[in-house]
Design a protein around this motif. Structure first.
Motif, short mmCIF file in Angstrom:
data_model
loop_
_atom_site.label_atom_id
_atom_site.label_comp_id
_atom_site.label_asym_id
_atom_site.label_seq_id
_atom_site.Cartn_x
_atom_site.Cartn_y
_atom_site.Cartn_z
N SER A 1 39.12 26.23 36.42
CA SER A 1 38.13 25.24 36.83
C SER A 1 38.75 24.04 37.52
O SER A 1 38.04 23.23 38.09
N LEU A 2 40.09 23.94 37.48
CA LEU A 2 40.73 22.77 38.10
C LEU A 2 42.04 23.21 38.74
O LEU A 2 42.85 23.89 38.10
N ILE A 3 42.25 22.84 39.98
CA ILE A 3 43.51 23.07 40.68
C ILE A 3 43.91 21.80 41.39
O ILE A 3 43.10 20.90 41.60
N CYS A 4 45.17 21.73 41.73
CA CYS A 4 45.67 20.61 42.53
C CYS A 4 45.48 20.93 44.02
O CYS A 4 45.22 22.08 44.39
N ILE A 5 45.65 19.92 44.84
CA ILE A 5 45.52 20.08 46.29
C ILE A 5 46.46 21.20 46.74
O ILE A 5 47.62 21.25 46.35
N ASP A 6 45.95 22.12 47.61
CA ASP A 6 46.68 23.29 48.13
C ASP A 6 46.93 24.33 47.05
O ASP A 6 47.70 25.27 47.27
N GLY A 7 46.29 24.24 45.89
CA GLY A 7 46.45 25.23 44.84
C GLY A 7 45.46 26.37 45.00
O GLY A 7 44.57 26.37 45.85
N MET A 8 45.60 27.44 44.18
CA MET A 8 44.74 28.60 44.20
C MET A 8 44.12 28.78 42.82
O MET A 8 44.74 28.48 41.79
N ALA A 9 42.87 29.28 42.77
CA ALA A 9 42.16 29.52 41.51
C ALA A 9 41.73 30.98 41.46
O ALA A 9 41.32 31.56 42.46
N ASP A 10 41.84 31.58 40.24
CA ASP A 10 41.37 32.95 40.01
C ASP A 10 40.05 32.88 39.26
O ASP A 10 39.96 32.24 38.20
N LEU A 11 39.00 33.54 39.80
CA LEU A 11 37.68 33.57 39.19
C LEU A 11 37.30 35.01 38.88
O LEU A 11 37.68 35.95 39.61
N MET A 12 36.54 35.22 37.79
CA MET A 12 36.07 36.56 37.43
C MET A 12 34.65 36.45 36.89
O MET A 12 34.35 35.58 36.08
N THR B 1 40.27 35.46 44.30
CA THR B 1 41.21 34.33 44.34
C THR B 1 40.76 33.41 45.47
O THR B 1 40.53 33.87 46.60
N VAL B 2 40.61 32.10 45.16
CA VAL B 2 40.10 31.15 46.14
C VAL B 2 41.04 29.97 46.29
O VAL B 2 41.81 29.66 45.37
N GLY B 3 40.98 29.33 47.45
CA GLY B 3 41.79 28.14 47.72
C GLY B 3 40.99 27.08 48.44
O GLY B 3 41.25 26.78 49.61
N PRO B 4 39.99 26.47 47.80
CA PRO B 4 39.17 25.45 48.48
C PRO B 4 39.96 24.17 48.70
O PRO B 4 40.78 23.79 47.87
N PRO B 5 39.68 23.46 49.83
CA PRO B 5 40.38 22.18 50.08
C PRO B 5 39.77 21.02 49.32
O PRO B 5 40.34 19.95 49.26
N PHE B 6 38.57 21.22 48.77
CA PHE B 6 37.91 20.18 47.99
C PHE B 6 37.06 20.85 46.92
O PHE B 6 36.91 22.08 46.90
N THR B 7 36.52 20.07 45.99
CA THR B 7 35.72 20.62 44.90
C THR B 7 34.56 21.43 45.47
O THR B 7 33.80 20.94 46.31
N THR B 8 34.44 22.70 45.00
CA THR B 8 33.48 23.64 45.59
C THR B 8 32.77 24.41 44.48
O THR B 8 33.38 24.79 43.48
#
Length: 909
Positions: free
Chosen positions: A663-674, A703-710
């Motif tokens: 639910s939280l990543i740093c700038i330029d980070g990647m998140a895994d959703l299921m 796997t997502v890499g949004p540039p801002f909260t999405t």
């Protein structure tokens, strides 16, 4: 006795002289050719050269005289009977250097080629291989119609010197390579053939060519010129090409930096630099070499130190020139608020603002820029609003540099009190009533005449027959108060507040029992119509109701107010009721509605239940949203309350699911959703939105890499065609704005400290470097005590684990260890008045010192090596009379510099 007789001409001295030069060293050869009849003779040579004389013995010699020069030779022959002859020779030695030159050559196929050539006299040359090698009798060896490539070993000697080498002869095509036109900037020197091969033979023509066969001639022209060149594989070779090039003379660019060659600016100012004309390119650099910009205009923002800025311009021809501008920094004035400042008051009080006195100009303004006053103090009257911002501006009189600080005037909080218990207090006559206000502050109760009734949070009143107004005042710990007037209204119609509407109409089926419960904390009594007590309490029950009967209920509250009412209990005959379900749907999608129909043979009200929960009323249950597999019960009730029921079972097709993941990543980070469905199935479909930030899509997982909260949404469909969706926020955290690090003050004296800080939250994690001069490198505000000017670097980690960096420089001013840093008084008055009672050296930089004081006769009256030494004007416990004393002081400062001074100190009383 044998007698030796010398004949005329016996001996006759004579010699030969030869010379040669090998390896740049001149050698002479001496060989006697004297005539004598004696068998035993002695030969003595005196050879003078280069200012020295060598003495030699023997018939012949080989002597190294270094170089060609004038020499003198004296040769003497002496026979064994003492007869002698001398020959003298003054001559100049001139030799030919034995310098052999070899040259590799590249020629065209079938050309004649010279293998070796030399003008040295009396030399012998051996060439291998010598096939087809010819000699012209004048020192040149050559081959006609040469083809291919060959290494020739060549040995050369003149009988004294020897040399050898290998010469390579190669055939090749015509040489070719580019000779571009050149730009000469101003009076610079240009190379005509900087990248040309050095193994070709060149023939140049044009102005200022000193050696037409030079590989890379250099010239410096006054005007543009054209040069011509013939390039051959070797001198005289037919393999060649011709070319020309132009040298264009372009002037050095001349320009000025605007607005001036020297600029004075204040802290926080923006300085704009520009050029008085436009060039092909420009590079702005600082004195440290840092590239600041490449545009025609340079904007310098928030400068904190002086600098020298250079502008390097380049014309369209590539010619360059550089000019500089000196930018002098003037520090901003310092504003400190004085301790007597009062910036928090009760509403309506005056605030008093003050700054530490300074020679700068002080102006006070509000947030709209309206001037409120000038000078070191300001009184803000009748403060009504909290968070009132006042700006104070300090202006440097000499350079007009300004500093502005803000101070916020806050209000002490008024007492926080809930007065709502005092609203709408209505009682019946003579009623006793306690009134309680929840407060930790001081509470005072007043009657309508202003007399104090009670102190504390509780007031107890009794015997009130008429409406009266009272006042309550609450005072908090800051002395701020608030008051409220309230009324206690006496209303004779007041009765206990109890809901007995359930008794308005009571119908029961014949022969059934009736029971009722009244919710109340008051006293309840049940009577029959004759006033006989049937029950006392909240519950009332009548068994086997057969006739219509009237009853009485009495409710009395704790204040003595009473409610009295009657109600009728009416029995009705029972009925026969049938419920029929017509729906054939037994499966529904999770979250969807269902419709169920009932049929009754009487006029009745149908109530629908899921377990004990009422879910609908009416003949038809429409748009009902069940949860899970359920049994729907329909209960039909006629006008008399008689009932009948039926049951219908339906199954739920589950589609619910949820998205889980990062639910939280740093700038330029990647998140895994299921997406995890409640029920696993092999037959499903899923779609994710938005898809532009998806880097990996595996169906249920992405796997997502949004540039801002999405917000990401998954649309899921199961095997029954039922659809659901879920959404999930991926919060992007980190330092979107640069971290600003500061030092307070940014410039310190050696031995002092500066507090470092950033514009970030103190709850973050901090790591400062270098750590050696910090009191706590993990503090958000460490104290730095550097020994020299130091740049500190900080890494800030926020509560989400995201990091950012910044840096700040603390400038350290080194002491001079002279009168500018050390004060030695010339008079003191040890009279006990606590003013100037001691003679003491004053300085912030003393590491060691020695103080010696003498009286006028040179006697030592005081001596100390303590850096805090102070003389009280006594000697051996006796107070000395007023006089002039001499002193000798030696000091070593904390940076190792030393200072020594002798002088006089006057002791007065």
């Amino acid at each position: 006795v044998d007698v030796a007789v010398s004949r005329p001409g016996d001996p006759t001295a004579n010699f030969t002289l030869d010379s040669y030069n090998c390896n740049a060293e001149t050698i002479i050869l001496l060989d006697q050719t004297s005539i004598t009849t004696r068998d035993s003779v002695e030969h003595i040579w005196l050879v003078s050269h280069s200012g020295i004389t060598d003495t030699l013995y023997g018939e012949s010699h080989e002597l190294d005289i270094g170089m060609d020069q004038d020499i003198s030779i004296s040769y003497e022959i002496i026979t064994d009977i003492g007869c002698n002859d001398i020959k003298l020779l003054d001559t100049t030695i001139v030799t030919n250097d034995f310098v052999v030159e070899y040259e590799d050559k590249i020629i065209c196929d079938g050309e004649s080629v010279v293998i070796f050539s030399s003008d040295l006299p009396d030399i012998t040359v051996d060439i291998s291989p010598d096939t087809n090698v010819q000699f012209d009798g004048a020192g040149t060896y050559f081959i006609d119609d040469f083809i291919g490539e060959q290494d020739f070993t060549i040995n050369v000697t003149n009988g004294f010197c020897f040399d050898d080498s290998i010469v390579n002869i190669t055939t090749a095509a015509d040489p070719t390579f580019p000779l571009p036109d050149l730009i000469q900037c101003g009076s610079a020197t240009v190379e005509l053939n900087a990248d040309g091969p050095d193994f070709y033979f060149y023939e140049w023509s044009g102005p200022l060519i000193t050696d037409p066969n030079e590989v890379n001639p250099t010239v410096s022209l006054l005007t543009s010129e054209t040069y011509y060149v013939t390039v051959s594989t070797s001198e005289g070779s037919l393999c060649s090409f011709q070319d020309s090039l132009d040298v264009i003379v372009s002037p050095i660019p001349q320009f000025e930096i605007l607005p001036a060659p020297r600029i004075i600016y204040c802290s926080g100012d923006t300085v704009t630099l520009s050029l008085d004309q436009t060039f092909e390119s420009v590079e702005w650099t600082s004195i440290s070499g840092e590239l600041l910009g490449e545009e025609d205009t340079l904007l310098l923002i928030d400068l904190i130190e002086s600098d020298t800025i250079s502008a390097l311009v380049t014309t369209i021809d590539g010619c360059q020139n550089e000019e500089t501008v000196i930018i002098q920094f003037v520090a901003e004035p310092i504003i400190n608020f004085a301790p007597e400042t009062i910036d928090t008051v009760c509403q309506g009080d005056d605030a008093f603002l003050a700054v530490v006195p300074t020679s700068d100009s002080i102006t006070w303004t509000d947030i709209d820029g309206v001037v409120l006053g000038v000078g070191n103090t300001l009184i803000v009257p009748n403060v009504q609003d909290s968070q009132t911002v006042i700006n104070v501006t300090s202006t440097n009189i000499l350079y007009s540099c300004e500093t502005m600080r803000s101070i916020t005037i806050n209000l002490y909080p008024d007492p926080v009190i809930d007065f709502t218990p005092l609203d709408n207090i209505t009682i019946c006559p003579g009623m006793m009533i306690p009134i309680n206000i929840e407060s930790q502050d001081s509470v005072i109760w007043y009657d309508e005449n202003g007399d104090v009734l009670a102190i504390g949070s509780e007031l107890f009143l009794s015997g009130i027959e008429d409406t009266i107004t009272y006042t309550i005042t609450v005072i908090n710990e800051f002395g701020c108060e608030t008051s409220k007037d309230f009324e206690i209204i006496v209303d004779p119609s007041i009765v206990p507040e109890v809901d007995i509407s359930i008794l308005d109409t009571v119908n029961v089926c014949e022969t059934t029992d009736f029971s009722v419960t009244i919710e109340s904390m008051d006293s309840i009594t049940w009577y029959d119509i004759n006033g006989n007590v049937l029950e006392v309490g909240n519950d009332f029950m009548v068994q086997n109701v057969t006739d219509t009967t009237t009853y009485i209920i009495s409710v009395i509250d704790t204040f003595g107010c009473e409610l009295l009412d009657t109600f009728d209990l009416n029995p009705y005959a029972g009925i026969n009721l049938q419920i029929i379900t017509l729906s054939n749907d037994t499966v529904y999608c999770e979250g969807e509605s269902v419709d169920i129909i009932s049929i009754s043979n009487v006029d009745a009200t149908v109530s629908w239940f899921n377990a004990d929960t009422l879910i609908g009323v009416g003949d038809t249950l429409m748009d009902y949203f069940p949860i899970g597999d359920v049994s729907i019960v329909a209960i039909a009730e006629d006008m008399f309350g008689c009932m009948s029921s039926d049951t219908f079972d339906i199954r739920e097709s589950q589609t619910e699911g949820e998205i889980v993941g990062d639910s939280l990543i740093c700038i330029d980070g990647m998140a895994d959703l299921m997406f995890i469905p409640e029920i696993d199935t092999d037959q499903f479909s899923i779609a994710w939105e938005p898809n532009e930030y998806i880097t990996i899509d595996n169906g249920l997982s992405i796997t997502v890499g949004p540039p801002f909260t999405t917000l990401f949404t998954a649309m899921y469909s199961n095997e029954d065609g039922c659809i659901t969706q879920d959404s999930f926020f991926v919060i992007v955290a980190g330092f979107f704005d640069p971290i600003i690090a500061e030092a307070d003050p940014p410039e310190i004296l050696l031995g002092n400290s500066s507090q470092l800080s950033t514009d970030q939250d103190d709850s973050f994690t901090y790591n400062w470097e270098p750590v050696e001069t910090l009191d706590d490198p993990e503090s958000p505000t460490p104290i730095a005590t550097p020994l020299e000017t130091t740049t500190y670097f900080v890494t800030v980690t926020d509560l989400n684990g995201c990091t950012g960096t910044a840096e700040v420089t603390v400038e350290v001013i080194q002491p001079n260890c002279d009168e500018s840093d050390i004060f030695i008084p010339n008079m003191f008055t040890p009279n006990g008045d606590m003013l100037n009672d001691f003679f003491k050296v004053e300085s912030n930089f003393v590491e060691e010192q020695e103080v010696i004081i003498y009286n006028r006769w040179g006697e030592e009256v005081y001596k100390s090596s303590d850096i805090n030494a102070r003389w009280d004007g006594t000697f051996e416990g006796r107070e000395l009379p007023p006089d002039v004393f001499g002193y000798h002081i030696w000091i070593r400062c904390i940076n190792g510099l030393e200072y020594m001074k002798q002088g006089n100190i006057t002791l007065n009383k």
